[in-house]
Design a protein around this motif. Structure first.
Motif, PDB file in Angstrom:
ATOM      1  N   ALA A 106       0.787  -1.236   0.000  1.00 29.29           N
ATOM      2  CA  ALA A 106       0.000   0.000   0.000  1.00 29.29           C
ATOM      3  C   ALA A 106       0.818   1.285   0.000  1.00 29.29           C
ATOM      4  O   ALA A 106       0.548   2.209  -0.766  1.00 29.29           O
ATOM      5  CB  ALA A 106      -0.961   0.000   1.181  1.00 29.29           C
ATOM      6  N   ASP A 107       1.833   1.364   0.840  1.00 27.72           N
ATOM      7  CA  ASP A 107       2.600   2.606   0.965  1.00 27.72           C
ATOM      8  C   ASP A 107       3.673   2.763  -0.109  1.00 27.72           C
ATOM      9  O   ASP A 107       4.315   3.809  -0.190  1.00 27.72           O
ATOM     10  CB  ASP A 107       3.257   2.684   2.349  1.00 27.72           C
ATOM     11  CG  ASP A 107       2.228   2.761   3.465  1.00 27.72           C
ATOM     12  OD1 ASP A 107       1.136   3.300   3.216  1.00 27.72           O
ATOM     13  OD2 ASP A 107       2.521   2.273   4.570  1.00 27.72           O
ATOM     14  N   ALA A 108       3.863   1.729  -0.915  1.00 30.69           N
ATOM     15  CA  ALA A 108       4.959   1.769  -1.888  1.00 30.69           C
ATOM     16  C   ALA A 108       4.480   1.589  -3.328  1.00 30.69           C
ATOM     17  O   ALA A 108       5.300   1.449  -4.233  1.00 30.69           O
ATOM     18  CB  ALA A 108       5.978   0.685  -1.560  1.00 30.69           C
ATOM     19  N   ILE A 109       3.170   1.600  -3.545  1.00 29.39           N
ATOM     20  CA  ILE A 109       2.658   1.352  -4.893  1.00 29.39           C
ATOM     21  C   ILE A 109       3.210   2.356  -5.897  1.00 29.39           C
ATOM     22  O   ILE A 109       3.516   2.023  -7.041  1.00 29.39           O
ATOM     23  CB  ILE A 109       1.111   1.365  -4.886  1.00 29.39           C
ATOM     24  CG1 ILE A 109       0.591   0.106  -4.195  1.00 29.39           C
ATOM     25  CG2 ILE A 109       0.560   1.462  -6.297  1.00 29.39           C
ATOM     26  CD1 ILE A 109      -0.913   0.028  -4.111  1.00 29.39           C
ATOM     27  N   ALA A 110       3.354   3.614  -5.470  1.00 31.91           N
ATOM     28  CA  ALA A 110       3.787   4.657  -6.405  1.00 31.91           C
ATOM     29  C   ALA A 110       5.239   4.501  -6.830  1.00 31.91           C
ATOM     30  O   ALA A 110       5.638   5.005  -7.885  1.00 31.91           O
ATOM     31  CB  ALA A 110       3.584   6.034  -5.779  1.00 31.91           C
ATOM     32  N   THR A 111       6.046   3.801  -6.031  1.00 32.42           N
ATOM     33  CA  THR A 111       7.479   3.743  -6.317  1.00 32.42           C
ATOM     34  C   THR A 111       7.983   2.350  -6.666  1.00 32.42           C
ATOM     35  O   THR A 111       9.096   2.215  -7.173  1.00 32.42           O
ATOM     36  CB  THR A 111       8.269   4.262  -5.098  1.00 32.42           C
ATOM     37  OG1 THR A 111       7.931   3.474  -3.944  1.00 32.42           O
ATOM     38  CG2 THR A 111       7.927   5.728  -4.830  1.00 32.42           C
ATOM     39  N   ASP A 112       7.213   1.331  -6.400  1.00 30.03           N
ATOM     40  CA  ASP A 112       7.661  -0.039  -6.631  1.00 30.03           C
ATOM     41  C   ASP A 112       7.135  -0.518  -7.987  1.00 30.03           C
ATOM     42  O   ASP A 112       5.921  -0.671  -8.166  1.00 30.03           O
ATOM     43  CB  ASP A 112       7.147  -0.943  -5.518  1.00 30.03           C
ATOM     44  CG  ASP A 112       7.809  -2.315  -5.543  1.00 30.03           C
ATOM     45  OD1 ASP A 112       7.938  -2.892  -6.646  1.00 30.03           O
ATOM     46  OD2 ASP A 112       8.188  -2.800  -4.463  1.00 30.03           O
ATOM     47  N   PRO A 113       8.004  -0.789  -8.952  1.00 31.34           N
ATOM     48  CA  PRO A 113       7.547  -1.231 -10.280  1.00 31.34           C
ATOM     49  C   PRO A 113       6.733  -2.513 -10.234  1.00 31.34           C
ATOM     50  O   PRO A 113       5.803  -2.693 -11.022  1.00 31.34           O
ATOM     51  CB  PRO A 113       8.852  -1.430 -11.050  1.00 31.34           C
ATOM     52  CG  PRO A 113       9.856  -0.597 -10.337  1.00 31.34           C
ATOM     53  CD  PRO A 113       9.462  -0.619  -8.901  1.00 31.34           C
ATOM     54  N   ARG A 114       7.065  -3.423  -9.304  1.00 31.29           N
ATOM     55  CA  ARG A 114       6.312  -4.670  -9.204  1.00 31.29           C
ATOM     56  C   ARG A 114       4.869  -4.383  -8.814  1.00 31.29           C
ATOM     57  O   ARG A 114       3.927  -4.985  -9.353  1.00 31.29           O
ATOM     58  CB  ARG A 114       6.963  -5.588  -8.178  1.00 31.29           C
ATOM     59  CG  ARG A 114       8.335  -6.114  -8.584  1.00 31.29           C
ATOM     60  CD  ARG A 114       8.997  -6.845  -7.438  1.00 31.29           C
ATOM     61  NE  ARG A 114       9.176  -5.962  -6.286  1.00 31.29           N
ATOM     62  CZ  ARG A 114       9.690  -6.339  -5.129  1.00 31.29           C
ATOM     63  NH1 ARG A 114      10.057  -7.619  -4.953  1.00 31.29           N
ATOM     64  NH2 ARG A 114       9.844  -5.478  -4.141  1.00 31.29           N
ATOM     65  N   ALA A 115       4.681  -3.465  -7.868  1.00 33.05           N
ATOM     66  CA  ALA A 115       3.331  -3.106  -7.446  1.00 33.05           C
ATOM     67  C   ALA A 115       2.564  -2.450  -8.584  1.00 33.05           C
ATOM     68  O   ALA A 115       1.363  -2.683  -8.768  1.00 33.05           O
ATOM     69  CB  ALA A 115       3.391  -2.170  -6.236  1.00 33.05           C
ATOM     70  N   GLN A 116       3.239  -1.623  -9.376  1.00 34.85           N
ATOM     71  CA  GLN A 116       2.570  -0.965 -10.491  1.00 34.85           C
ATOM     72  C   GLN A 116       2.137  -1.984 -11.542  1.00 34.85           C
ATOM     73  O   GLN A 116       1.029  -1.894 -12.086  1.00 34.85           O
ATOM     74  CB  GLN A 116       3.499   0.082 -11.097  1.00 34.85           C
ATOM     75  CG  GLN A 116       3.771   1.255 -10.157  1.00 34.85           C
ATOM     76  CD  GLN A 116       4.833   2.207 -10.698  1.00 34.85           C
ATOM     77  OE1 GLN A 116       5.434   1.961 -11.740  1.00 34.85           O
ATOM     78  NE2 GLN A 116       5.058   3.290  -9.976  1.00 34.85           N
ATOM     79  N   ARG A 117       2.987  -2.965 -11.812  1.00 31.75           N
ATOM     80  CA  ARG A 117       2.601  -4.002 -12.769  1.00 31.75           C
ATOM     81  C   ARG A 117       1.444  -4.838 -12.231  1.00 31.75           C
ATOM     82  O   ARG A 117       0.525  -5.215 -12.977  1.00 31.75           O
ATOM     83  CB  ARG A 117       3.808  -4.896 -13.077  1.00 31.75           C
ATOM     84  CG  ARG A 117       4.895  -4.195 -13.885  1.00 31.75           C
ATOM     85  CD  ARG A 117       5.901  -5.196 -14.429  1.00 31.75           C
ATOM     86  NE  ARG A 117       6.655  -5.859 -13.369  1.00 31.75           N
ATOM     87  CZ  ARG A 117       7.815  -5.410 -12.883  1.00 31.75           C
ATOM     88  NH1 ARG A 117       8.341  -4.271 -13.351  1.00 31.75           N
ATOM     89  NH2 ARG A 117       8.462  -6.078 -11.942  1.00 31.75           N
ATOM     90  N   LEU A 118       1.472  -5.116 -10.933  1.00 28.29           N
ATOM     91  CA  LEU A 118       0.378  -5.873 -10.337  1.00 28.29           C
ATOM     92  C   LEU A 118      -0.918  -5.073 -10.385  1.00 28.29           C
ATOM     93  O   LEU A 118      -2.005  -5.640 -10.544  1.00 28.29           O
ATOM     94  CB  LEU A 118       0.724  -6.239  -8.893  1.00 28.29           C
ATOM     95  CG  LEU A 118      -0.218  -7.225  -8.190  1.00 28.29           C
ATOM     96  CD1 LEU A 118      -0.310  -8.534  -8.968  1.00 28.29           C
ATOM     97  CD2 LEU A 118       0.249  -7.473  -6.765  1.00 28.29           C
TER      98      LEU A 118
END
Length: 282
Positions: A130-142
């Motif tokens: 939740a707190d890292a979606i904007a900066t983590d590429p893996r979260a963005q792809r997910l």
């Protein structure tokens, strides 16, 4: 019971719902809520996939009310006025979709959706990010995968309307916690604080179903959730108050068109057929 609380806990909508940022198309937010927690009618620019991983919610939008167990989620399009009440203690996990990424555009209001195992895991993983979606590429792809999956989720094969009358809500809250309660409406009347005749009239007027029909739908919805957890037809039948496991199997087959233990595979096959049809149409 929800309506027995004189001053039910109040909670504000999460600020995440109001963030407009095309660079962060999918955001996650979760919290634990006490039984009877409620928020005021509100809307927000982001679309919301609202899921209680544990507990039962009541979602109200306009004159419509839905009871939502953990096997299902509610898609709330951006700009839709709604409010949420927890019928039981609930652990909510939400995904919020920026208006720059319109999905499920064919639905004008709230829709109850049957969650796939994949969608559940995506929600949980994005909640962990939740707190890292904007900066983590893996979260963005997910997040992109989440958008694709939300788009293809099937509407609930079994909706469960709620009601506005406090007496009806008291009984619905009780049955939401104890779907296997086999007592008759006459025996349950004390829970609601109304006569059986009044309750039958309220069920018919506010849900469109008789009490017997409504309770049957509740049991079948709960059965879907228990099947997702891997429980057997025998265990489900006894837990939900059926006369026998065979009576449960017969009721399930009559409504869904397949036996309980074939249901998940049947639904998966329907989704594959739908996806294949979409690719051929393209």
């Amino acid at each position: 019971m929800t309506m027995d609380v004189e001053n039910p806990p109040f909670f504000e909508p999460g600020e995440t719902a109001y963030i407009e940022d095309p660079d962060r198309p999918v955001l996650a937010f979760g919290r634990d809520l006490a039984a009877g927690a409620a928020n005021a009618p509100h809307s927000h620019p982001r679309g919301q996939l609202l899921w209680a991983m544990k507990g039962v919610m009541r979602v109200v939008s306009g004159n419509s009310v839905w009871i939502v167990p953990p096997s299902h989620a509610v898609w709330i399009p951006g700009g839709t006025w709604h409010n949420v009440v927890t019928e039981t203690a609930a652990q909510t996990r939400n995904l919020y979709v920026d208006p720059s990424r319109p999905i499920r555009t064919g639905t004008a209001g709230c829709t109850v959706l049957l969650l796939t195992p994949l969608m559940r895991e995506i929600i949980l993983r994005l909640s962990a990010y939740a707190d890292a979606i904007a900066t983590d590429p893996r979260a963005q792809r997910l997040g992109d995968v989440a958008l694709d999956e939300i788009e293809t989720l099937r509407e609930a094969p079994l909706s469960l309307p709620g009601g506005h009358d406090p007496r009806l809500q008291r009984l619905i809250a009780h049955l939401g916690r104890y779907p296997g309660d086999r007592r008759s409406l006459a025996e349950l009347a004390a829970v609601a604080g109304a006569s059986p005749r009044t309750l039958e009239r309220l069920f018919s007027r506010e849900t469109g179903f008789t009490f017997r029909q409504w309770r049957s739908r509740l049991r079948l919805l709960t059965a879907v959730e228990m099947l997702h957890r891997g429980e057997s037809s025998t265990a489900i039948g006894y837990a939900l108050g059926y006369r026998s496991p065979s009576a449960f199997v017969a009721a399930f087959h009559q409504h869904f068109g397949c036996p309980p233990q074939s249901f998940l595979a049947h639904r998966a096959g329907q989704r594959r057929d739908q996806a294949m049809h979409g690719r051929q149409a393209d």
